[in-house]
Design a protein around this motif. Structure first.
Motif, short mmCIF file in Angstrom:
data_model
loop_
_atom_site.label_atom_id
_atom_site.label_comp_id
_atom_site.label_asym_id
_atom_site.label_seq_id
_atom_site.Cartn_x
_atom_site.Cartn_y
_atom_site.Cartn_z
N SER A 17 0.85 -1.39 0.07
CA SER A 17 0.00 -0.04 -0.03
C SER A 17 0.84 1.26 0.08
CB SER A 17 -0.69 -0.03 1.25
OG SER A 17 -1.97 -1.13 1.23
N ARG A 19 0.19 5.86 0.22
CA ARG A 19 -0.86 6.76 0.19
C ARG A 19 0.12 7.93 -0.43
NH1 ARG A 19 -3.05 10.56 5.31
NH2 ARG A 19 -5.27 10.70 4.55
N TYR A 60 -13.98 6.11 -10.10
CA TYR A 60 -12.66 5.27 -10.46
C TYR A 60 -12.73 4.50 -11.73
CZ TYR A 60 -12.45 5.76 -5.24
OH TYR A 60 -12.46 6.37 -4.13
N VAL A 64 -8.79 0.22 -11.15
CA VAL A 64 -8.39 0.52 -9.77
C VAL A 64 -9.37 0.25 -8.63
CG1 VAL A 64 -6.42 1.94 -10.52
CG2 VAL A 64 -8.67 2.90 -9.72
N ARG A 67 -9.63 -0.98 -5.27
CA ARG A 67 -8.24 -0.94 -4.37
C ARG A 67 -7.71 0.39 -4.05
NH1 ARG A 67 -4.20 -2.37 -7.58
NH2 ARG A 67 -4.98 -1.66 -9.57
N PHE A 68 -8.50 1.41 -4.90
CA PHE A 68 -7.82 2.57 -4.55
C PHE A 68 -9.01 3.45 -3.94
CE2 PHE A 68 -4.36 3.20 -7.80
CZ PHE A 68 -3.67 2.18 -7.60
N LEU A 81 -4.85 10.00 -2.25
CA LEU A 81 -5.11 8.61 -3.10
C LEU A 81 -4.49 7.58 -2.15
CD1 LEU A 81 -6.49 7.50 -5.54
CD2 LEU A 81 -4.26 7.49 -6.46
N GLN A 82 -5.42 6.75 -1.41
CA GLN A 82 -4.89 5.45 -0.70
C GLN A 82 -4.73 4.50 -1.69
OE1 GLN A 82 -4.00 5.31 2.47
NE2 GLN A 82 -3.72 3.33 1.79
N MET A 83 -3.82 3.74 -1.83
CA MET A 83 -3.60 2.66 -2.98
C MET A 83 -3.31 1.55 -2.03
SD MET A 83 -1.55 4.64 -6.00
CE MET A 83 -0.12 4.73 -5.00
N LEU A 86 -1.52 -3.11 -4.55
CA LEU A 86 -1.01 -2.82 -5.44
C LEU A 86 -0.38 -4.00 -6.31
CD1 LEU A 86 0.95 0.64 -3.86
CD2 LEU A 86 -0.70 0.48 -5.91
N ASP A 90 0.35 -1.12 -11.76
CA ASP A 90 0.04 0.16 -10.90
C ASP A 90 1.46 1.02 -11.19
OD1 ASP A 90 -1.91 -1.43 -8.81
OD2 ASP A 90 -2.50 -0.34 -10.33
N TYR A 94 2.25 9.31 -11.00
CA TYR A 94 0.97 9.67 -10.64
C TYR A 94 0.94 11.04 -10.34
CZ TYR A 94 -0.56 4.94 -9.78
OH TYR A 94 -0.72 3.62 -10.03
#
Length: 117
Positions: A17, A19, A60, A64, A67-68, A81-83, A86, A90, A94
Motif C-alpha cells: 500500500s 498513500r 474510479y 483500480v 483497491r484505490f 489517494l490511498q492505494m 498494488l 500500477d 501519478y
C-alpha cells in the motif's frame, strides 16, 4: 499561481500500500473537482479517479476500483489517494490535476510509484 505538489510515491512490493498526497495552492481548492491521473512507462495519460468539490462523490477507473480510494481535506487544501493491493501494472508517475471543463488545466510534477518485488 496554481500549484499542485504530489508526494508519497516510492517503491513497494506487490500487494502493498501507499498513500499519495497532493498539496494545492493558488486557487479555491474547495470549489473544484480534482483528479488523479497516471502515466506508465511508454504509455499515455490514464485517468485513475476523480472526486467532486465537496468530497461526497467519487469515481474510479475499472482498473483500480476496489483497491484505490480518493479523498480530500478542503480545510488543508489537500487531495489524497490511498492505494492498496498494488500490482505491477500500477507502476507509473501519478499526477493530481485540477478540473477544467471536465478535463484538466493544471497538474503537478508527479510522484513515481514503482510496484516490484
Amino acid at each position: 499561481q496554481v500549484q499542485l505538489v504530489e508526494s508519497g510515491g516510492g517503491l513497494v512490493q506487490p500487494g502493498g500500500s501507499l498513500r499519495l498526497s497532493c498539496a494545492a495552492s493558488g486557487f479555491t481548492f474547495s470549489s473544484y473537482w480534482m483528479y488523479w491521473v497516471r502515466q506508465a512507462p511508454g504509455k499515455g495519460l490514464e485517468w485513475v479517479s476523480v472526486i467532486n468539490s465537496g468530497g461526497g462523490s467519487t469515481y474510479y477507473a475499472d482498473s483500480v476500483k476496489g483497491r484505490f480510494t480518493i479523498s480530500r481535506d478542503n480545510a488543508k487544501n489537500t487531495l489524497y489517494l490511498q492505494m492498496n493491493s498494488l500490482k505491477s501494472e500500477d507502476t507509473a508517475v501519478y499526477y493530481c490535476a485540477k478540473d477544467y471543463e471536465s478535463g484538466y488545466d493544471y497538474w503537478g510534477q508527479g510522484t513515481q510509484v514503482t510496484v516490484s518485488s
